[in-house]
Scaffold this active site. Sequence first.
Site, PDB file in Angstrom:
ATOM      1  N   ARG A 153       0.825  -1.213   0.000  1.00 48.02           N
ATOM      2  CA  ARG A 153       0.000   0.000   0.000  1.00 48.02           C
ATOM      3  C   ARG A 153       0.856   1.258   0.000  1.00 48.02           C
ATOM      4  O   ARG A 153       0.454   2.287  -0.559  1.00 48.02           O
ATOM      5  CB  ARG A 153      -0.924   0.003   1.223  1.00 48.02           C
ATOM      6  CG  ARG A 153      -2.125  -0.907   1.035  1.00 48.02           C
ATOM      7  CD  ARG A 153      -2.996  -0.909   2.265  1.00 48.02           C
ATOM      8  NE  ARG A 153      -4.322  -1.431   1.969  1.00 48.02           N
ATOM      9  CZ  ARG A 153      -5.265  -1.606   2.882  1.00 48.02           C
ATOM     10  NH1 ARG A 153      -5.041  -1.310   4.158  1.00 48.02           N
ATOM     11  NH2 ARG A 153      -6.439  -2.063   2.531  1.00 48.02           N
ATOM     12  N   GLY A 202     -12.231  -4.572   1.505  1.00 52.10           N
ATOM     13  CA  GLY A 202     -13.598  -4.122   1.782  1.00 52.10           C
ATOM     14  C   GLY A 202     -14.094  -3.129   0.745  1.00 52.10           C
ATOM     15  O   GLY A 202     -15.239  -3.203   0.286  1.00 52.10           O
TER      16      GLY A 202
HETATM   17  C1  3PG Z   1      -8.544  -1.825   5.519  1.00 54.25           C
HETATM   18  O1  3PG Z   1      -7.413  -2.310   5.603  1.00 54.25           O
HETATM   19  O2  3PG Z   1      -9.569  -2.529   5.519  1.00 54.25           O
HETATM   20  C2  3PG Z   1      -8.658  -0.349   5.327  1.00 54.25           C
HETATM   21  O3  3PG Z   1      -7.457   0.293   5.621  1.00 54.25           O
HETATM   22  C3  3PG Z   1      -9.797   0.213   6.136  1.00 54.25           C
HETATM   23  O4  3PG Z   1      -9.596  -0.050   7.484  1.00 54.25           O
HETATM   24  P1  3PG Z   1     -10.863  -0.356   8.401  1.00 54.25           P
HETATM   25  O5  3PG Z   1     -11.474  -1.636   7.886  1.00 54.25           O
HETATM   26  O6  3PG Z   1     -10.320  -0.459   9.795  1.00 54.25           O
HETATM   27  O7  3PG Z   1     -11.802   0.814   8.236  1.00 54.25           O
END
Ligand code: 3PG
Length: 396
Positions: free
Chosen positions: A35, A377
């Site tokens: 990332r 996600g």
């Molecule tokens: C992730 O790795 O899913 C993103 O950085 C978002 O983080 P979060 O799911 O804690 O909001």
Amino acid sequence: MKNISNIPLSGKRVLIRVDFNVPLDECFNIIDDSRIQAALPTIKKVMQDGGRSIIMSHLGRPKKGFEKRFSLKHIAKHLSDLLEISVGFSRDCVGKNTRVDINNMKNGDVLVLENLRFYPQEELGDSAFAKQLAKLADVYVNDAFGVAHRAHASTSIIANYFPNKKYFGILLNREITSLKTALEKPKRPFTAIIGGAKITGKIDVITSLFDKVDALIVGGGMAYTFARAMGGNIGNSLVEKDKVELAKSLIAIAKRKGVQLLLPTDSVNADAFNNSANIQNSEITNVPAGFMGLDIGAESITQFSKAILDSKTIIWNGPMGVFEMENFSNGTKKIGAAICKATENGAFSLVGGGDSVAAVKQFGFADKVSYISTGGGAMLEYLKGKELPGVVAIED
Ligand code: 3PG
Ligand code: MG
């Protein structure tokens, strides 16, 4: 899209929201810096223009203010190494000291702010907090695809304070372009491969994909709930009992919509959840008592690979088995290999989700697929057809 690429940024204070939520070990070493690597083009563009890059991100899910293990300090050090310059670090992300740190920046400098989530206002999408962040800069850039599905202060609300000075970063732009390539006018056949442990988080995705794809391959733990739905014996395999009826209806919907739903027909089973367990193979609807299915079997691999090799567009989210254990990695590895082969033959392939991306890297496939997403996600939300708050905020 309002892309940063052609915007001159000389002398500008550019506030860049990145997703540096990367896995760290207990000594704060970065286990996977993809990332961070993926955000470099945007930062380098600002540096080359002679702008001042102010980098903000979350890391983990801190709930009680400052916690050392969630500090972005460890990341700033790594960013220095990658950019081969001395990257500054501000111990806060808003307030007087941070403003002083920013005032001391010169053109081309890069400064990393402390974790946004040390303030609960970040996740609450608090406007006053977003406004405080906005005061730090002249221009706002969102390059954080991984967190674009959250309507947080720094990802979405803040854009209100930059009506004509908000842009997509190079990464976020590529992510959306890749998703659009797959979803808007896919070259057909279009195949989606959905795996992972549970149906629960993925039902909406599966349902929504039925309207887009020609074939949908299901693997991983969730396949056993489908096997149960077909009346099979699945031994001790993972099952979501309350989702069996749903699995049945998904099979019926696929049929009605003319989507080829490919479920595993055979299974690699173990008598315990570890790599040295006793192993046997069976039909997926005939897992013996005392055994649990941990990977797809040889027949499923052949059947899935054939569908993949016939495809011109492929998206993959979720492994086929417990690939972290050598003895149950074959399914994920072979499906990954088939995707690489299809890509070599001209298909467009997009891989997302932490586990599938880890698998792609582990098996050496990273350079052989068309695009690897930095979002898990966020990608799933997009596949569901949902608008991403981080994207909408810039487009508005
Ligand atoms: C992730 O790795 O899913 C993103 O950085 C978002 O983080 P979060 O799911 O804690 O909001
Ligand atoms: Mg997440």
